[in-house]
Design a protein around this motif. Structure first.
Motif, mmCIF file in Angstrom:
data_model
loop_
_atom_site.group_PDB
_atom_site.id
_atom_site.type_symbol
_atom_site.label_atom_id
_atom_site.label_comp_id
_atom_site.label_asym_id
_atom_site.label_seq_id
_atom_site.Cartn_x
_atom_site.Cartn_y
_atom_site.Cartn_z
ATOM 1 N N ASN A 224 0.579 -1.328 0.021
ATOM 2 C CA ASN A 224 -0.123 0.133 0.099
ATOM 3 C C ASN A 224 0.835 1.416 -0.095
ATOM 4 O O ASN A 224 1.190 1.703 1.141
ATOM 5 N N VAL A 225 0.813 2.150 -1.127
ATOM 6 C CA VAL A 225 1.948 3.036 -1.250
ATOM 7 C C VAL A 225 1.120 4.595 -0.569
ATOM 8 O O VAL A 225 -0.139 5.118 -1.443
ATOM 9 N N GLN A 226 1.019 5.239 0.679
ATOM 10 C CA GLN A 226 0.255 6.129 0.564
ATOM 11 C C GLN A 226 -0.068 7.010 0.356
ATOM 12 O O GLN A 226 0.490 7.655 0.072
ATOM 13 N N ARG A 227 -1.242 7.485 0.044
ATOM 14 C CA ARG A 227 -1.925 9.301 -0.477
ATOM 15 C C ARG A 227 -2.775 9.267 0.440
ATOM 16 O O ARG A 227 -3.283 9.139 1.430
ATOM 17 N N GLY A 228 -3.044 10.948 0.321
ATOM 18 C CA GLY A 228 -3.637 11.158 1.315
ATOM 19 C C GLY A 228 -5.245 11.121 1.109
ATOM 20 O O GLY A 228 -5.560 11.156 0.165
ATOM 21 N N GLY A 229 -6.115 11.573 2.407
ATOM 22 C CA GLY A 229 -7.607 10.650 2.034
ATOM 23 C C GLY A 229 -8.020 11.593 3.215
ATOM 24 O O GLY A 229 -7.910 12.846 3.593
ATOM 25 N N PRO A 230 -9.364 11.807 3.498
ATOM 26 C CA PRO A 230 -10.122 10.478 3.229
ATOM 27 C C PRO A 230 -10.813 9.895 1.823
ATOM 28 O O PRO A 230 -10.882 11.454 0.853
ATOM 29 N N SER A 231 -11.339 9.013 0.830
ATOM 30 C CA SER A 231 -11.549 8.875 -0.112
ATOM 31 C C SER A 231 -10.336 8.838 -1.728
ATOM 32 O O SER A 231 -9.814 8.678 -1.191
ATOM 33 N N THR A 232 -11.006 9.699 -2.826
ATOM 34 C CA THR A 232 -9.635 10.030 -3.710
ATOM 35 C C THR A 232 -9.244 10.370 -3.025
ATOM 36 O O THR A 232 -7.189 10.887 -3.600
ATOM 37 N N GLY A 233 -8.946 11.684 -1.979
ATOM 38 C CA GLY A 233 -8.041 12.755 -1.704
ATOM 39 C C GLY A 233 -7.347 12.961 -2.539
ATOM 40 O O GLY A 233 -7.029 13.982 -3.518
ATOM 41 N N LEU A 234 -6.080 12.994 -2.520
ATOM 42 C CA LEU A 234 -4.863 13.640 -2.806
ATOM 43 C C LEU A 234 -4.061 12.892 -3.821
ATOM 44 O O LEU A 234 -3.409 12.172 -2.857
ATOM 45 N N PRO A 235 -4.496 12.154 -4.793
ATOM 46 C CA PRO A 235 -4.302 10.877 -5.647
ATOM 47 C C PRO A 235 -2.259 10.952 -5.210
ATOM 48 O O PRO A 235 -1.632 9.840 -5.787
ATOM 49 N N LEU A 237 0.063 13.296 -4.101
ATOM 50 C CA LEU A 237 0.476 13.403 -2.408
ATOM 51 C C LEU A 237 0.898 12.988 -1.264
ATOM 52 O O LEU A 237 -0.314 12.046 -1.509
ATOM 53 N N VAL A 238 1.529 12.668 -0.907
ATOM 54 C CA VAL A 238 2.372 12.242 0.325
ATOM 55 C C VAL A 238 1.062 11.859 1.267
ATOM 56 O O VAL A 238 0.362 13.237 1.796
ATOM 57 N N ALA A 239 1.188 10.989 2.187
ATOM 58 C CA ALA A 239 0.309 10.953 2.993
ATOM 59 C C ALA A 239 0.986 9.598 4.423
ATOM 60 O O ALA A 239 1.525 8.594 3.405
ATOM 61 N N GLN A 240 0.350 9.268 5.438
ATOM 62 C CA GLN A 240 0.664 8.296 6.158
ATOM 63 C C GLN A 240 -0.559 8.041 7.371
ATOM 64 O O GLN A 240 -0.746 7.665 8.191
ATOM 65 N N SER A 241 -2.321 7.866 6.064
ATOM 66 C CA SER A 241 -2.795 8.099 6.913
ATOM 67 C C SER A 241 -3.905 5.873 6.592
ATOM 68 O O SER A 241 -4.922 6.368 7.048
ATOM 69 N N ASP A 242 -3.389 5.612 6.618
ATOM 70 C CA ASP A 242 -3.684 4.135 6.501
ATOM 71 C C ASP A 242 -2.789 2.788 7.162
ATOM 72 O O ASP A 242 -3.192 2.116 7.593
ATOM 73 N N GLU A 452 4.105 12.423 12.229
ATOM 74 C CA GLU A 452 3.045 11.427 11.444
ATOM 75 C C GLU A 452 2.686 12.441 10.175
ATOM 76 O O GLU A 452 2.000 13.734 10.619
ATOM 77 N N ILE A 453 2.151 12.031 8.970
ATOM 78 C CA ILE A 453 1.756 13.027 8.091
ATOM 79 C C ILE A 453 0.611 12.404 7.739
ATOM 80 O O ILE A 453 0.040 12.227 7.181
ATOM 81 N N ASN A 454 -0.430 12.183 8.830
ATOM 82 C CA ASN A 454 -1.815 12.780 9.408
ATOM 83 C C ASN A 454 -2.244 13.409 10.687
ATOM 84 O O ASN A 454 -1.309 14.188 10.832
ATOM 85 N N TYR A 455 -3.865 13.227 10.690
ATOM 86 C CA TYR A 455 -4.289 14.105 12.114
ATOM 87 C C TYR A 455 -4.206 13.314 13.594
ATOM 88 O O TYR A 455 -5.141 13.577 14.073
ATOM 89 N N PHE A 473 2.497 15.826 19.957
ATOM 90 C CA PHE A 473 1.803 15.043 18.355
ATOM 91 C C PHE A 473 1.790 16.015 17.320
ATOM 92 O O PHE A 473 1.749 18.103 17.607
ATOM 93 N N LEU A 474 3.329 15.535 16.292
ATOM 94 C CA LEU A 474 2.963 16.709 15.126
ATOM 95 C C LEU A 474 2.476 16.204 13.848
ATOM 96 O O LEU A 474 3.369 15.449 13.113
ATOM 97 N N GLY A 475 1.410 16.965 13.828
ATOM 98 C CA GLY A 475 0.847 16.226 12.082
ATOM 99 C C GLY A 475 0.705 17.428 11.024
ATOM 100 O O GLY A 475 1.376 18.273 10.982
ATOM 101 N N LYS A 476 0.946 16.743 10.113
ATOM 102 C CA LYS A 476 1.104 17.371 8.704
ATOM 103 C C LYS A 476 -0.202 17.728 8.180
ATOM 104 O O LYS A 476 0.116 16.050 7.452
#
Length: 496
Positions: A224-235, A237-242, A452-455, A473-476
């Motif tokens: 799973n190469v994570q990207r921004g979400g939820p839903s189709t979100g940021l196809p 761009l980076v995220a650690q949201s999964d 981490e790159i999430n909320y 916590f430092l999210g982005k």
């Protein structure tokens, strides 16, 4: 009815007698795909040394292995050219109706031999993380990929689509992610190392069948190469949201193993390790990459094939009629036979007993689900991997994983220059969570900072384990990676 053509043993057709019937191969129909050889459960088929009329090497039964053939018919079922069939197939209406005129015979048989490529590309390469993971899977012995392209994991599928035919493997682009993971589970039971690759929304679609994989204890790999979400979100761009989706995405109680690389080199190395863990513990394993690592290009060193340690599945030793395919050994992991080896296989997502038979008895649910969870929990110390950086005397430890850990390492060095005793705990194994290490650090560290790159996802696990230390916590959000200056600023706030 069968024609006389298909039962002749002449220069165009070969016939072998086996203990369970006869096997036929029409040599000139073969296009050399090798599927029958690859999927033969007894490994009794090999490439002939002779060319057929099309310039390919048709399969043949090894003369000294005829007694091992169980006439299961897998080779006949999988042959796309109807070039191979068993005695039972020879009597069938379908085979008998194949007209002889359909056999295309080119005028010139002088087609050059197709040389197979190496499966392990030993040497130094300049790969991005997606390609490195694909090559890691091939080096691990993966021979089946089913997937549906989705950014930012597409390069994994693209590269494997090119490489699989070169090594005798199979690439299938499915109609969606649900079918993809279903095909992967089926291929694993057929006896090949199998995988898929996807990103956020696709990973969500796979969840029900990931649960099926956990329930049927099917070893396989999901990248799973994570990207921004939820839903189709940021196809793109980076995220650690999964992170939490990897553990809790499917329903019911089960454990999952998930690893997070922070470089293309680790994408290669950890993909191999994921397959080893999947086979050792007979379970689906997730490689949790993120977009930045997947698209990062760096030097990757591939070792000699002989130096790559691979774990094969544990096979049952009892008689086929007596073996229960979900009866575990002392390590809580049941041996797993291939389909077609003669063992009784009953696969179901329903709660089942050791035979695989569905059961609604409370004791069965308690016993089986507890074992499926415990086979991961009791071996957590063997599975968990992490990296410590300057934690010996640290007063604040930053917890990070994936691409974020590279930024944090720089921020820790900047903090040290300012006299702040900072350190980093990098999570390589995300699940099972390295709680023992966090509890150990909590005895001597006043502050934890989770970046981490999430909320806020893995920070919840750190808070659970870090008592009595303070956890910040430092999210982005927004599809970008933290800067070292942002992490340093937060560390200075935490340490006030």
């Amino acid at each position: 009815m069968a024609t006389t053509y298909i039962i002749k043993d002449d220069e165009k057709t070969r016939k072998w007698k086996t203990p369970h019937g006869e096997l036929y191969i029409i040599k000139d129909r073969c296009k050399g795909c090798g599927f029958c050889i690859e999927f033969c459960p007894k490994k009794v088929l090999v490439e002939s040394k002779e060319f057929n009329a099309k310039g390919y090497h048709p399969p043949e039964l090894q003369e000294d292995e005829t007694k091992k053939c169980i006439n299961c018919g897998f080779c006949a079922m999988i042959c796309p050219e109807f070039a191979i069939f068993s005695e039972a197939d020879a009597q069938s209406k379908d085979v008998g109706q194949i007209p002889e005129k359909e056999i295309p015979i080119p005028e010139s048989p002088k087609i050059p031999e197709i040389k197979k490529a190496r499966d392990v590309l030993t040497g130094e390469h300049f790969w991005n993380g997606d390609v490195a993971a694909a090559e890691g899977a091939i080096a691990a012995g993966c021979k089946f990929f089913a997937g549906y392209p989705i950014t930012p994991s597409t390069e994994v599928a693209e590269h494997i689509a090119e490489r699989m035919p070169q090594i005798g493997g199979v690439y299938v682009q499915m109609e969606d992610e649900i079918a993809s993971i279903a095909a992967v589970l089926g291929a694993a039971w057929a006896g090949v190392k199998a995988m898929t690759a996807t990103s956020g929304p696709g990973f969500s679609l796979m969840q029900e069948n990931i649960g099926l994989g956990a329930m049927t204890e099917t070893p396989c790999l999901i990248i799973n190469v994570q990207r921004g979400g939820p839903s189709t979100g940021l196809p793109t761009l980076v995220a650690q949201s999964d992170v939490m989706q990897a553990k809790w995405g499917t329903h019911g109680d089960h454990e999952i193993i998930a690893l997070a690389p922070n470089s293309p080199q680790e994408c290669f190395d950890l993909t191999i390790e994921c397959f080893n863990l999947a086979y050792k513990y007979r379970t689906p394993v997730v490689l949790l990459m993120d977009e930045s690592v997947g698209h990062m290009t760096e030097r990757v060193v591939v070792p000699e094939k002989s130096k790559i340690k691979l774990v094969d599945r544990k096979k049952p030793k009892g008689e086929p009629g007596k073996v229960k395919i979900y009866e575990a050994d002392e390590d809580l992991v049941p041996p797993m036979p291939y389909a077609g080896e003669g063992y009784n296989i009953h696969m179901t997502g329903l709660t089942h007993d050791e035979r695989g038979y569905p059961s609604t008895i409370a004791e069965t649910q308690e016993r089986m689900i507890k074992r499926i969870c415990d086979k991961i929990r009791v071996h957590a110390d063997e599975i968990v991997r992490y990296e410590e950086f300057m934690t010996e005397d640290a007063e604040v430890v930053v917890v990070a994983y994936g691409i974020t850990s590279r930024v944090v390492k720089r921020a820790v060095l900047m903090a040290r220059e300012k006299g702040i005793k900072a350190g980093m705990l990098r999570l390589i194994t995300i699940w099972p969570f390295p709680e023992k290490k966090v509890r150990e650090l909590a005895k001597k560290v006043k502050n934890f900072l989770v970046v981490e790159i999430n909320y806020g996802q893995i920070v919840l696990e750190v808070e659970r384990c870090a008592c009595p230390s303070k956890v910040s916590f430092l999210g982005k959000m927004g599809g970008a990676v933290h800067t070292p200056e942002e992490v340093l600023k937060k560390m200075m706030e935490v340490c006030k």
